[in-house]
Scaffold this motif. Structure first.
Motif, PDB file in Angstrom:
ATOM      1  N   PRO A 106     -30.561 103.968  29.898  1.00  0.00           N
ATOM      2  CA  PRO A 106     -29.784 104.006  28.395  1.00  0.00           C
ATOM      3  C   PRO A 106     -28.424 104.359  28.586  1.00  0.00           C
ATOM      4  CG  PRO A 106     -32.267 104.782  28.417  1.00  0.00           C
ATOM      5  CD  PRO A 106     -31.822 104.655  29.998  1.00  0.00           C
ATOM      6  N   THR A 107     -28.012 105.635  29.143  1.00  0.00           N
ATOM      7  CA  THR A 107     -26.822 106.263  29.170  1.00  0.00           C
ATOM      8  C   THR A 107     -25.876 105.323  29.829  1.00  0.00           C
ATOM      9  OG1 THR A 107     -27.040 107.498  31.095  1.00  0.00           O
ATOM     10  CG2 THR A 107     -27.375 108.661  28.997  1.00  0.00           C
ATOM     11  N   ALA A 108     -26.282 104.376  30.566  1.00  0.00           N
ATOM     12  CA  ALA A 108     -25.358 103.448  31.346  1.00  0.00           C
ATOM     13  C   ALA A 108     -25.077 102.414  30.294  1.00  0.00           C
ATOM     14  CB  ALA A 108     -26.012 103.092  32.863  1.00  0.00           C
ATOM     15  N   VAL A 109     -26.057 101.851  29.746  1.00  0.00           N
ATOM     16  CA  VAL A 109     -25.938 100.769  28.970  1.00  0.00           C
ATOM     17  C   VAL A 109     -24.914 101.265  27.678  1.00  0.00           C
ATOM     18  CG1 VAL A 109     -27.172  99.230  27.159  1.00  0.00           C
ATOM     19  CG2 VAL A 109     -28.179  99.781  29.390  1.00  0.00           C
ATOM     20  N   GLU A 110     -25.274 102.672  27.252  1.00  0.00           N
ATOM     21  CA  GLU A 110     -24.408 103.068  26.223  1.00  0.00           C
ATOM     22  C   GLU A 110     -22.973 103.232  26.825  1.00  0.00           C
ATOM     23  OE1 GLU A 110     -23.948 107.326  23.825  1.00  0.00           O
ATOM     24  OE2 GLU A 110     -25.046 107.262  25.653  1.00  0.00           O
ATOM     25  N   GLY A 111     -22.816 103.666  27.987  1.00  0.00           N
ATOM     26  CA  GLY A 111     -21.258 103.646  28.512  1.00  0.00           C
ATOM     27  C   GLY A 111     -20.778 102.170  28.746  1.00  0.00           C
ATOM     28  N   GLN A 112     -21.419 101.348  28.992  1.00  0.00           N
ATOM     29  CA  GLN A 112     -20.934  99.918  28.993  1.00  0.00           C
ATOM     30  C   GLN A 112     -20.373  99.456  27.776  1.00  0.00           C
ATOM     31  OE1 GLN A 112     -24.435  97.768  30.676  1.00  0.00           O
ATOM     32  NE2 GLN A 112     -23.491  97.746  32.649  1.00  0.00           N
ATOM     33  N   VAL A 113     -21.274  99.704  26.603  1.00  0.00           N
ATOM     34  CA  VAL A 113     -20.879  99.497  25.358  1.00  0.00           C
ATOM     35  C   VAL A 113     -19.615 100.007  24.866  1.00  0.00           C
ATOM     36  CG1 VAL A 113     -21.662  99.319  22.908  1.00  0.00           C
ATOM     37  CG2 VAL A 113     -23.454  98.456  24.610  1.00  0.00           C
ATOM     38  N   LEU A 114     -19.604 101.349  25.358  1.00  0.00           N
ATOM     39  CA  LEU A 114     -18.321 102.210  24.605  1.00  0.00           C
ATOM     40  C   LEU A 114     -17.001 101.789  25.442  1.00  0.00           C
ATOM     41  CD1 LEU A 114     -20.064 105.783  24.243  1.00  0.00           C
ATOM     42  CD2 LEU A 114     -19.092 104.209  22.445  1.00  0.00           C
ATOM     43  N   GLN A 115     -17.252 101.565  26.796  1.00  0.00           N
ATOM     44  CA  GLN A 115     -16.162 100.957  27.730  1.00  0.00           C
ATOM     45  C   GLN A 115     -15.769  99.711  26.995  1.00  0.00           C
ATOM     46  OE1 GLN A 115     -14.737 102.570  30.411  1.00  0.00           O
ATOM     47  NE2 GLN A 115     -13.273 101.080  29.632  1.00  0.00           N
ATOM     48  N   ASN A 116     -16.681  98.841  26.774  1.00  0.00           N
ATOM     49  CA  ASN A 116     -15.869  97.423  25.997  1.00  0.00           C
ATOM     50  C   ASN A 116     -15.125  97.761  24.656  1.00  0.00           C
ATOM     51  OD1 ASN A 116     -17.107  96.010  28.192  1.00  0.00           O
ATOM     52  ND2 ASN A 116     -18.775  95.187  27.123  1.00  0.00           N
ATOM     53  N   PHE A 117     -15.926  98.440  23.842  1.00  0.00           N
ATOM     54  CA  PHE A 117     -15.182  98.834  22.651  1.00  0.00           C
ATOM     55  C   PHE A 117     -13.886  99.894  22.970  1.00  0.00           C
ATOM     56  CE2 PHE A 117     -14.171 101.505  18.961  1.00  0.00           C
ATOM     57  CZ  PHE A 117     -14.498 100.592  17.899  1.00  0.00           C
ATOM     58  N   LEU A 118     -13.922 100.359  23.847  1.00  0.00           N
ATOM     59  CA  LEU A 118     -12.466 101.228  24.154  1.00  0.00           C
ATOM     60  C   LEU A 118     -11.587 100.061  24.661  1.00  0.00           C
ATOM     61  CD1 LEU A 118     -10.805 103.790  24.773  1.00  0.00           C
ATOM     62  CD2 LEU A 118     -11.687 104.102  27.051  1.00  0.00           C
ATOM     63  N   ASP A 119     -11.939  99.307  25.477  1.00  0.00           N
ATOM     64  CA  ASP A 119     -10.901  98.233  26.398  1.00  0.00           C
ATOM     65  C   ASP A 119     -10.411  97.281  25.042  1.00  0.00           C
ATOM     66  OD1 ASP A 119     -11.462  99.026  28.704  1.00  0.00           O
ATOM     67  OD2 ASP A 119     -12.970  97.379  29.252  1.00  0.00           O
ATOM     68  N   GLU A 120     -11.361  97.133  24.076  1.00  0.00           N
ATOM     69  CA  GLU A 120     -11.153  96.102  22.706  1.00  0.00           C
ATOM     70  C   GLU A 120     -10.016  96.892  21.826  1.00  0.00           C
ATOM     71  OE1 GLU A 120     -14.721  94.602  21.177  1.00  0.00           O
ATOM     72  OE2 GLU A 120     -14.955  93.714  23.027  1.00  0.00           O
ATOM     73  N   ASN A 121     -10.303  98.244  21.828  1.00  0.00           N
ATOM     74  CA  ASN A 121      -9.671  98.847  20.454  1.00  0.00           C
ATOM     75  C   ASN A 121      -8.921  99.843  20.903  1.00  0.00           C
ATOM     76  OD1 ASN A 121     -11.325  97.513  18.132  1.00  0.00           O
ATOM     77  ND2 ASN A 121     -12.741  97.962  19.526  1.00  0.00           N
ATOM     78  N   GLY A 122      -8.815 100.371  22.176  1.00  0.00           N
ATOM     79  CA  GLY A 122      -8.040 101.647  22.504  1.00  0.00           C
ATOM     80  C   GLY A 122      -8.511 102.692  22.328  1.00  0.00           C
ATOM     81  N   LYS A 123      -9.989 102.955  21.643  1.00  0.00           N
ATOM     82  CA  LYS A 123     -10.185 104.234  21.183  1.00  0.00           C
ATOM     83  C   LYS A 123     -11.868 104.110  21.228  1.00  0.00           C
ATOM     84  CE  LYS A 123     -10.032 103.036  16.466  1.00  0.00           C
ATOM     85  NZ  LYS A 123      -9.368 103.219  15.168  1.00  0.00           N
ATOM     86  N   LEU A 124     -12.402 105.309  20.998  1.00  0.00           N
ATOM     87  CA  LEU A 124     -13.944 105.098  20.944  1.00  0.00           C
ATOM     88  C   LEU A 124     -14.216 104.939  19.330  1.00  0.00           C
ATOM     89  CD1 LEU A 124     -15.221 108.129  23.158  1.00  0.00           C
ATOM     90  CD2 LEU A 124     -15.298 105.403  23.590  1.00  0.00           C
ATOM     91  N   PRO A 125     -15.850 104.393  19.152  1.00  0.00           N
ATOM     92  CA  PRO A 125     -16.017 104.491  17.809  1.00  0.00           C
ATOM     93  C   PRO A 125     -15.672 105.704  17.015  1.00  0.00           C
ATOM     94  CG  PRO A 125     -17.629 103.272  18.971  1.00  0.00           C
ATOM     95  CD  PRO A 125     -16.827 104.024  19.909  1.00  0.00           C
ATOM     96  N   ARG A 126     -15.383 105.526  15.811  1.00  0.00           N
ATOM     97  CA  ARG A 126     -15.194 106.948  15.141  1.00  0.00           C
ATOM     98  C   ARG A 126     -16.052 108.020  14.974  1.00  0.00           C
ATOM     99  NH1 ARG A 126     -15.126 103.342  10.084  1.00  0.00           N
ATOM    100  NH2 ARG A 126     -16.738 104.242   8.594  1.00  0.00           N
ATOM    101  N   TRP A 127     -17.189 107.729  14.798  1.00  0.00           N
ATOM    102  CA  TRP A 127     -18.435 108.668  14.890  1.00  0.00           C
ATOM    103  C   TRP A 127     -18.974 109.292  16.447  1.00  0.00           C
ATOM    104  CZ3 TRP A 127     -22.746 107.644  10.771  1.00  0.00           C
ATOM    105  CH2 TRP A 127     -22.043 107.833   9.407  1.00  0.00           C
ATOM    106  N   ASN A 128     -18.237 108.438  17.491  1.00  0.00           N
ATOM    107  CA  ASN A 128     -18.456 109.140  18.788  1.00  0.00           C
ATOM    108  C   ASN A 128     -17.431 109.990  19.056  1.00  0.00           C
ATOM    109  OD1 ASN A 128     -20.038 106.001  19.176  1.00  0.00           O
ATOM    110  ND2 ASN A 128     -20.751 107.651  20.650  1.00  0.00           N
ATOM    111  N   VAL A 129     -17.652 111.346  19.267  1.00  0.00           N
ATOM    112  CA  VAL A 129     -16.625 112.488  19.535  1.00  0.00           C
ATOM    113  C   VAL A 129     -16.046 112.210  20.695  1.00  0.00           C
ATOM    114  CG1 VAL A 129     -16.305 114.854  19.634  1.00  0.00           C
ATOM    115  CG2 VAL A 129     -17.619 113.965  17.812  1.00  0.00           C
TER     116      VAL A 129
END
Length: 140
Positions: free
Chosen positions: A115-138
């Motif tokens: 689960p945490t690896a999949v979460e990290g992959q999704v967050l990494q892709n978001f970071l790559d696309e947007n230069g930041k994490l989703p706003r509710w992820n601290v």
């Protein structure tokens, strides 16, 4: 949808408005996996990614404090209180009318996605696309 989530067949989603009960609307399973939260007001925007479940070194799954349902409804966010209280309050602060929550069981008999690896992959892709994490992820 993120491509790393396509292989997970056990999934579903639900919507939540500010006046609805998260505990009543949540249809997540007691399994382990990830959940994505979208603000669907103007355009669908990913605002948070979370996960639950830990894989031990012997390949077994350890579920702390319940599965996806428990993590989504009672997990702490924005304060030391469950999301069933903090999400509606945050929705009012940010003027969010509707959330869409999509969840995936990533660790089952058929597929063994940490689960945490999949979460990290999704967050990494978001970071790559947007230069930041989703706003509710601290942080991650």
């Amino acid at each position: 949808m993120y491509k790393e989530l396509e292989k997970f067949k056990s999934s579903n989603q639900f919507s939540l408005t500010v006046d609805e009960s998260l505990e009543e609307k949540c249809n997540a399973s007691d399994g382990s996996g990830v959940f994505l939260v979208y603000d669907v007001a103007d355009k669908k925007e990913l605002i948070m990614v979370g996960s639950t479940g830990t894989v031990q070194n012997d390949g077994t799954l350890k579920i702390k404090n319940g599965g996806l349902f428990e993590k989504i409804v009672n997990g702490h966010q924005f304060a030391k209180t469950g999301r069933k209280y903090s999400w509606p309050a945050q929705m009012k602060i940010e003027n969010i009318t509707t959330l869409e929550v999509v969840w995936y069981e990533t660790f089952t008999e058929e597929v063994k996605g940490i689960p945490t690896a999949v979460e990290g992959q999704v967050l990494q892709n978001f970071l790559d696309e947007n230069g930041k994490l989703p706003r509710w992820n601290v942080a991650f």
